[in-house]
Scaffold this motif. Structure first.
Motif, PDB file in Angstrom:
ATOM      1  N   UNK A   9       0.897  -1.343   0.029  1.00  0.00           N
ATOM      2  CA  UNK A   9       0.136  -0.026  -0.146  1.00  0.00           C
ATOM      3  C   UNK A   9       0.861   1.243   0.216  1.00  0.00           C
ATOM      4  N   UNK A  10       0.562   2.343  -0.427  1.00  0.00           N
ATOM      5  CA  UNK A  10       1.155   3.596  -0.519  1.00  0.00           C
ATOM      6  C   UNK A  10       0.251   4.709   0.130  1.00  0.00           C
ATOM      7  N   UNK A  11       0.780   5.375   1.281  1.00  0.00           N
ATOM      8  CA  UNK A  11       0.097   6.383   1.937  1.00  0.00           C
ATOM      9  C   UNK A  11       0.598   7.591   1.257  1.00  0.00           C
ATOM     10  N   UNK A  12      -0.579   8.312   0.437  1.00  0.00           N
ATOM     11  CA  UNK A  12      -0.169   9.607  -0.225  1.00  0.00           C
ATOM     12  C   UNK A  12      -0.669  10.734   0.498  1.00  0.00           C
ATOM     13  N   UNK A  13       0.250  11.565   0.846  1.00  0.00           N
ATOM     14  CA  UNK A  13       0.048  13.031   1.439  1.00  0.00           C
ATOM     15  C   UNK A  13       0.457  14.117   0.814  1.00  0.00           C
ATOM     16  N   UNK A  14      -0.100  14.606  -0.203  1.00  0.00           N
ATOM     17  CA  UNK A  14       0.571  15.923  -0.933  1.00  0.00           C
ATOM     18  C   UNK A  14       1.830  15.454  -1.463  1.00  0.00           C
ATOM     19  N   UNK A  15       2.579  16.536  -1.022  1.00  0.00           N
ATOM     20  CA  UNK A  15       4.070  16.332  -1.810  1.00  0.00           C
ATOM     21  C   UNK A  15       4.943  15.398  -1.131  1.00  0.00           C
ATOM     22  N   UNK A  16       4.507  14.682  -0.038  1.00  0.00           N
ATOM     23  CA  UNK A  16       5.192  13.787   0.314  1.00  0.00           C
ATOM     24  C   UNK A  16       5.032  13.620   2.051  1.00  0.00           C
ATOM     25  N   UNK A  17       5.673  12.419   2.723  1.00  0.00           N
ATOM     26  CA  UNK A  17       5.349  12.215   4.046  1.00  0.00           C
ATOM     27  C   UNK A  17       6.151  13.111   5.089  1.00  0.00           C
ATOM     28  N   UNK A  18       7.228  13.871   4.523  1.00  0.00           N
ATOM     29  CA  UNK A  18       8.134  14.688   5.225  1.00  0.00           C
ATOM     30  C   UNK A  18       7.683  15.943   5.424  1.00  0.00           C
ATOM     31  N   UNK A  19       7.715  16.424   6.627  1.00  0.00           N
ATOM     32  CA  UNK A  19       7.040  17.617   7.120  1.00  0.00           C
ATOM     33  C   UNK A  19       7.749  18.930   6.114  1.00  0.00           C
ATOM     34  N   UNK A  20       8.930  18.758   5.561  1.00  0.00           N
ATOM     35  CA  UNK A  20       9.397  19.610   4.706  1.00  0.00           C
ATOM     36  C   UNK A  20       9.270  19.193   3.364  1.00  0.00           C
ATOM     37  N   UNK A  21       8.875  18.224   2.897  1.00  0.00           N
ATOM     38  CA  UNK A  21       8.840  17.763   1.569  1.00  0.00           C
ATOM     39  C   UNK A  21       8.423  18.863   0.519  1.00  0.00           C
ATOM     40  N   UNK A  22       7.200  19.745   0.959  1.00  0.00           N
ATOM     41  CA  UNK A  22       7.197  20.789   0.027  1.00  0.00           C
ATOM     42  C   UNK A  22       8.212  21.728  -0.158  1.00  0.00           C
ATOM     43  N   UNK A  23       9.335  21.957   0.571  1.00  0.00           N
ATOM     44  CA  UNK A  23      10.452  22.735   0.387  1.00  0.00           C
ATOM     45  C   UNK A  23      11.136  22.355  -0.504  1.00  0.00           C
ATOM     46  N   UNK A  24      11.415  20.998  -0.821  1.00  0.00           N
ATOM     47  CA  UNK A  24      12.119  20.064  -1.648  1.00  0.00           C
ATOM     48  C   UNK A  24      11.991  20.495  -3.161  1.00  0.00           C
ATOM     49  N   UNK A  25      12.983  20.810  -4.030  1.00  0.00           N
ATOM     50  CA  UNK A  25      12.780  21.333  -5.318  1.00  0.00           C
ATOM     51  C   UNK A  25      12.184  20.036  -6.298  1.00  0.00           C
ATOM     52  N   UNK A  26      12.318  18.674  -5.731  1.00  0.00           N
ATOM     53  CA  UNK A  26      11.688  17.797  -6.392  1.00  0.00           C
ATOM     54  C   UNK A  26      10.233  17.647  -6.489  1.00  0.00           C
ATOM     55  N   UNK A  27       9.321  18.387  -5.416  1.00  0.00           N
ATOM     56  CA  UNK A  27       8.103  18.576  -5.478  1.00  0.00           C
ATOM     57  C   UNK A  27       7.183  19.416  -6.029  1.00  0.00           C
ATOM     58  N   UNK A  28       6.121  19.197  -6.204  1.00  0.00           N
ATOM     59  CA  UNK A  28       5.133  20.210  -6.927  1.00  0.00           C
ATOM     60  C   UNK A  28       4.439  21.047  -5.747  1.00  0.00           C
TER      61      UNK A  28
END
Ligand SMILES: Cc1cc2nc3c(=O)[nH]c(=O)nc-3n(C[C@H](O)[C@H](O)[C@H](O)COP(=O)(O)O)c2cc1C
Length: 450
Positions: A9-28
């Motif tokens: 199973x995959x848990x899908x949470x926006x840009x990722x499970x890490x609290x700072x994922x949205x700051x990574x340039x890999x993400x939208x």
């Protein structure tokens, strides 16, 4: 002997499970409300032959300390799960679709209808994650000042699930005859009205939709406390576990399966999926560097308030590089008991606030390694009977899932641990779970009734 196949199973949470994922340039950055983003992820997981695409939820935004939450938007800007899963259903063909809906704030009739509808529109791929919720912000959205006590929430959840399951049985599987000759659309003898009078709910009625393709959508649960484990063992068919090592995983696995037997259930009627955050690299060092780069992006105020929230305590005014005074630990918890115990344990070890928020992963620990090392780790858990499969979390999405599907999935398939192709049509087929007979079915037809 063929290898035991794992459930994925995959848990899908926006840009990722890490609290700072949205700051990574890999993400939208605006991924969390972009339907194309979610359908892309679901199709990617389908290419990786995953069993389940899963959406977690708490029905609330945080309304205080916005200087911290504005830096950590995971709970602040999200789709309602069943609405999202309905859209994803039409863009996918095989993967199961699971979502969280809380028993503390909704009514059983709504939930029975929603998941029956999702099961029909996905042609048998729906799953409901039953949670009692652990958040006073959510309570305030539903006429309460704070959450009801933990034990009351689980007592309400029991009654809630019993009603939902009974409502799913409103129509027998063969109730709809659509007979234009006689002019009868459904057989009234195969329609059952529920009359329920309990501690939390009174209901006299029936569901206005045919029995779901799976008979009943799959029930998921992730209780970690003693009451939560009993609840899971009595009702759940998929259980999310959170342990950081194989010894703990085995103990949980055995405990749940033994509890299930005490409730008269076969241990084989439950799939335990271990929560597993993964960062994959071409080398172990590269994976570690990628993980540390994200960790370094956690803002101290985000770290502080994530801990304060789960510890149900005020941690304001503390120096992040000093140990947290033990008198900040409340005498008891009413939210997630496991998370509370984990944080309290680290405070008692004398760790600083920063060390604690950098380590704290809500009962989980991120595995960092090469595709080979990830596959070895998963195989070890499976062979040790510490899990029947995994609920994977990726810190940065879709990169984490893309890496997994490209590099780990072929390795798991080569080892005979993961299916090459979907063999059945429904989520129950993927998971090897039987289709429950209706409670109103004659015993001869009931087959392997629950
Ligand atoms: C993979 C996973 C997903 C979860 N999803 C949710 C969720 O969507 N909403 C929620 O309120 N709790 C969620 N939880 C938390 C559990 O439902 C549960 O509250 C927690 O494990 C504490 O258990 P307890 O209530 O028995 O103390 C999740 C836990 C895990 C391991």
């Amino acid at each position: 002997m063929a290898s035991r196949k794992m459930a994925l199973a995959v848990l899908v949470q926006g840009t990722g499970a890490h609290p700072a994922s949205w700051l990574s340039t890999d993400t939208q950055t605006d991924a969390s409300t972009d339907i194309d983003y979610y359908t892309g992820i679901a199709r990617l997981a389908e290419r990786g032959r995953f069993d389940l695409f899963f959406i977690a939820d708490t029905p609330a935004a945080r309304t205080e300390n916005l200087h911290a939450w504005s830096r950590y938007p995971m709970f602040m800007n999200v789709f309602e799960p069943v609405t999202l899963l309905s859209a994803v259903a039409t863009a996918t063909r095989h993967i199961g679709l699971g979502g969280t809906v809380s028993t503390s704030f909704f009514e059983p009739y709504n939930v029975a209808r929603q998941f029956a509808s999702l099961d029909h529109l996905s042609r048998g791929r729906a799953a409901w994650n039953v949670v009692t919720s652990a958040n006073d912000y959510a309570a305030r959205n539903f006429g309460l000042n704070m959450l009801p006590p933990h034990a009351d929430r689980y007592a309400r959840a029991r009654e809630f699930v019993e009603i939902v399951e009974a409502l799913w049985d409103t129509y027998d599987d063969d109730a709809f005859i659509h007979d234009r000759v006689s002019g009868v659309n459904f057989d009234p003898a195969k329609f059952h009205v529920l009359d329920h009078h309990g501690k939390y709910f009174n209901l006299h009625g029936a569901l206005n939709i045919a029995r779901p393709p799976q008979g009943r959508p799959v029930i998921i649960q992730a209780g970690a406390s003693n009451t939560g484990r009993d609840f899971a063992a009595e009702f759940a068919e998929v259980i999310f576990a959170s342990d950081t090592d194989v010894v703990g995983g085995r103990a949980f696995y055995r405990d749940i399966k033994a509890r299930a037997e005490r409730f008269g259930r076969s241990p084989d009627s439950i799939r335990i999926l271990a929560g597993l955050p993964i960062v994959i690299g071409q080398s172990a060092e590269q994976a570690e560097d990628a993980y540390q780069a994200l960790q370094a992006l956690i803002h101290p105020e985000v770290g502080r308030f994530r801990l304060a929230n789960d510890l149900e305590a005020d941690l304001s005014g503390l120096d992040v590089d000093q140990p947290v005074p033990e008198d900040r630990i409340p005498t008891s918890s009413n939210q997630h008991q496991q998370y509370f115990a984990e944080i309290a344990g680290m405070i008692r070890q004398g760790l600083t606030l920063r060390q604690i928020y950098m380590r704290y992963e809500r009962g989980l620990r991120t595995f960092r390694g090469t595709p080979q090392q990830v596959a070895d780790y998963m195989e070890e858990w499976l062979n040790a009977e510490a899990a029947d499969g995994f609920m994977l979390l990726f810190h940065s999405m879709p990169k984490g899932l893309t890496d997994f599907v490209s590099h780990v999935v072929p390795e798991l398939q080569r080892r005979g641990l993961l299916r090459q192709e979907y063999e059945g049509a429904t989520l129950r087929d993927h998971l090897g779970l039987h289709r429950p007979a209706s409670r109103y079915a004659a015993p001869a037809q009931a087959g392997s009734a629950p």
